[in-house]
Design an enzyme around this catalytic site. Structure first.
Site, PDB file in Angstrom:
ATOM      1  N   ARG A  16       0.836  -1.198   0.000  1.00 23.75           N
ATOM      2  CA  ARG A  16       0.000   0.000   0.000  1.00 23.75           C
ATOM      3  C   ARG A  16       0.876   1.256   0.000  1.00 23.75           C
ATOM      4  NH1 ARG A  16      -0.750   4.637   2.572  1.00 23.75           N
ATOM      5  NH2 ARG A  16      -0.365   3.607   4.558  1.00 23.75           N
ATOM      6  N   HIS A 218       4.680   3.256  13.806  1.00 23.89           N
ATOM      7  CA  HIS A 218       4.804   3.329  12.351  1.00 23.89           C
ATOM      8  C   HIS A 218       6.003   4.236  12.088  1.00 23.89           C
ATOM      9  CE1 HIS A 218       2.875   3.565   8.228  1.00 23.89           C
ATOM     10  NE2 HIS A 218       3.622   4.650   8.186  1.00 23.89           N
ATOM     11  N   HIS A 220       9.104   5.722   9.803  1.00 25.09           N
ATOM     12  CA  HIS A 220       9.761   5.939   8.513  1.00 25.09           C
ATOM     13  C   HIS A 220      11.265   6.104   8.704  1.00 25.09           C
ATOM     14  CE1 HIS A 220       6.593   6.179   5.403  1.00 25.09           C
ATOM     15  NE2 HIS A 220       5.847   6.172   6.483  1.00 25.09           N
ATOM     16  N   CYS A 251      11.833   6.504  -2.816  1.00 23.85           N
ATOM     17  CA  CYS A 251      13.031   6.205  -3.594  1.00 23.85           C
ATOM     18  C   CYS A 251      14.166   7.074  -3.088  1.00 23.85           C
ATOM     19  CB  CYS A 251      12.781   6.479  -5.062  1.00 23.85           C
ATOM     20  SG  CYS A 251      14.240   6.121  -6.047  1.00 23.85           S
TER      21      CYS A 251
END
Lengths: 326, 326
Positions: A16, A218, A220, A251
């Site tokens: 997702r 969560h 990052h 990316c």
């Protein structure tokens, strides 16, 4: 570190979070096969579809066909994402495949809330009754709540513990007024601002206030701190984490700042393996899925263990060599 | 985490560890300019030259010219590497520029020792008298010791705490017989096998045995655990780390397994900044050096913060915007 959790529950959200960032169009059959491959790794939760406007996220336009196509494996929670009641209704059309989770969250950053959802934090909170009505209709008694951008914001800078706690209390109060209790609490380091001290401080504050609720992180990896923040989470008893296979979600080689992926699933599984924590996940199968993810997106993804190699394999080889020599 | 060190001392070893892996020939003037750029970051130690055979490491054949070319900045320790007494003699020819550190170490893996140094562990230990004679002649009273491959070996598998402690005792005993005390103890995770529990266990054992000696960690990021191992080291009081700008030391995108770089200097400096630990290093200047390193080697390097961005900049921008709005 003597009281690390015995089991860590990983929610795979790479298909997702990751695919929505990619420029390359990934054919629906490949997406379906990829979720089926993940289903074979032993993971217990996979978030893959996104019931959002194809105008904003064209990569998710095939979500209905994607959900229809997967093989549902018993014991796995398949979930989708929605950002409004329309999206929730679309997800409800797939209850043969999808698990509906009664979730709600607010952004700690007013600026990001407006940019990302086109609503102020107060406006977002005012949408809770609509969701709660639906969730109660579906039989849920508890609402999962959360705070996004909880560790810092590229627009607004530092986010205080007090700000996060106040947003959780706002959600709790509103939910109670609507007749729902509070379930899981998720803290999102959306922009990769967290550090281990902050993770321990913020999770500590949440645990003090909600001692009976499970906490999910969560994380990052925008600034390389995700795995250290994961360990800090474990050390204060967190046993539920979102993660993305291969570190999907951005990316890092396109100077696409702020878009770096979620913490890498197979790196998390590896770390758990090395520290004696169960995940129920076959690390080698998850590494294969990470390599497949790179093939699908067509460029290197940041996960490390798929390059460095599973130490269990090296240990087995060394042990076999020692036996052969004896 | 209440007793984290107030100051962390970083030994930059990217130009030595990193450039030797690269296929591209980096011209000597560029190498010189790169060390000079590092000298302007506030770092206090830089290892760059390697006095080893140009037959084995052709990238280091210009070490003499490299050392001659740099601008020596007062207060910085410039060091080179040698693997035999001949190399040490070459380094001694550069005492106007280089600091000689009285170091010795053994490999915990017999197999790796033979492959890497062409000597068994016992043969390597038998070389200590030659080094010690030289170091005593130079006026040193303490010998820095260390164990490489201390956290696990791709050939031999797990390395026990007992094995590492026994190799440290062997060095200590021999050094004492030769009239030298023990100085700093370095533990090298040469092959990226470590995890935070193991770092705490091994450093704990070393601290128990050598309570008055400083401990240094050399952490490779082969499997993505380096930053978590760094935090684990801090938590047990380690305040000396080797690191490599941009994560130099290998090419993670060439399936060059086991060759992943050292922990990234600017990511370490960033983490320290966020947790209130001083390093004396200008993070933005070190990020610039990381970007320069990528330019020199001609391919992406793994450091994260040079892509994710220094949070101090985001905080300053957010604060200026808030003031302008007020």
């Amino acid at each position: 570190m003597s009281d690390l959790p015995k089991f860590v529950y990983v929610n795979e959200c790479g298909p997702r979070e990751g695919f929505q960032f990619e420029k390359r169009n990934i054919p629906t059959p490949d997406k379906i096969a990829f979720v089926d491959q993940l289903s074979d790794t032993g993971i217990k939760a996979i978030q893959f579809a996104s019931f959002v406007s194809p105008k904003w996220v064209p990569q998710m336009a095939d979500s209905d066909a994607w959900v229809d196509g997967i093989k549902k494996v018993p014991g796995i929670e398949y979930t989708g994402l929605w950002l409004n009641l329309q999206g929730l209704e679309r997800a409800l059309g797939h209850r043969d495949k999808l698990t509906i989770t009664p979730g709600f969250s607010l952004n700690a950053s007013e600026t990001f809330s407006k940019k990302n959802t086109n609503r102020s934090v107060a406006e977002k909170l005012d949408e809770m009754p609509g969701y709660v009505a639906k969730f109660r209709e579906l039989g849920f008694e508890k609402l999962d709540i959360g705070v996004a951008v909880a560790f810092g914001c590229n627009y607004e800078g530092a986010i205080s513990t007090e700000r996060v706690m106040s947003l959780l209390r706002d959600q709790e109060t509103r939910a109670k007024d609507l007749g729902m209790k509070i379930g899981e609490v998720t803290l999102y380091d959306t922009m990769g601002w967290g550090n281990p001290l902050q993770v321990k401080r913020l999770v500590g504050a949440v645990r003090d206030r909600y001692p009976d609720n499970s906490v999910c992180l969560h994380l990052h990896d925008t600034r390389g701190a995700a795995i250290a923040n994961f360990i800090a989470g474990l050390e204060v008893g967190v046993d539920r984490f979102d993660a993305a296979v291969a570190g999907l979600g951005g990316c890092p080689f396109a100077a696409h700042k702020g878009a770096a992926g979620n913490i890498c699933t197979e790196d998390v599984v590896f770390m758990c393996q090395e520290m004696g924590i169960e995940t129920g996940i076959d690390l080698d199968a998850m590494i294969e899925a990470g390599i497949k993810a790179e093939e699908l997106v067509g460029h290197p993804l940041p996960g490390k263990i798929k390059v460095g190699g599973n130490l269990a394999t090296y240990r087995a080889k060394a042990s076999a060599a020692a036996k052969a020599a004896a």
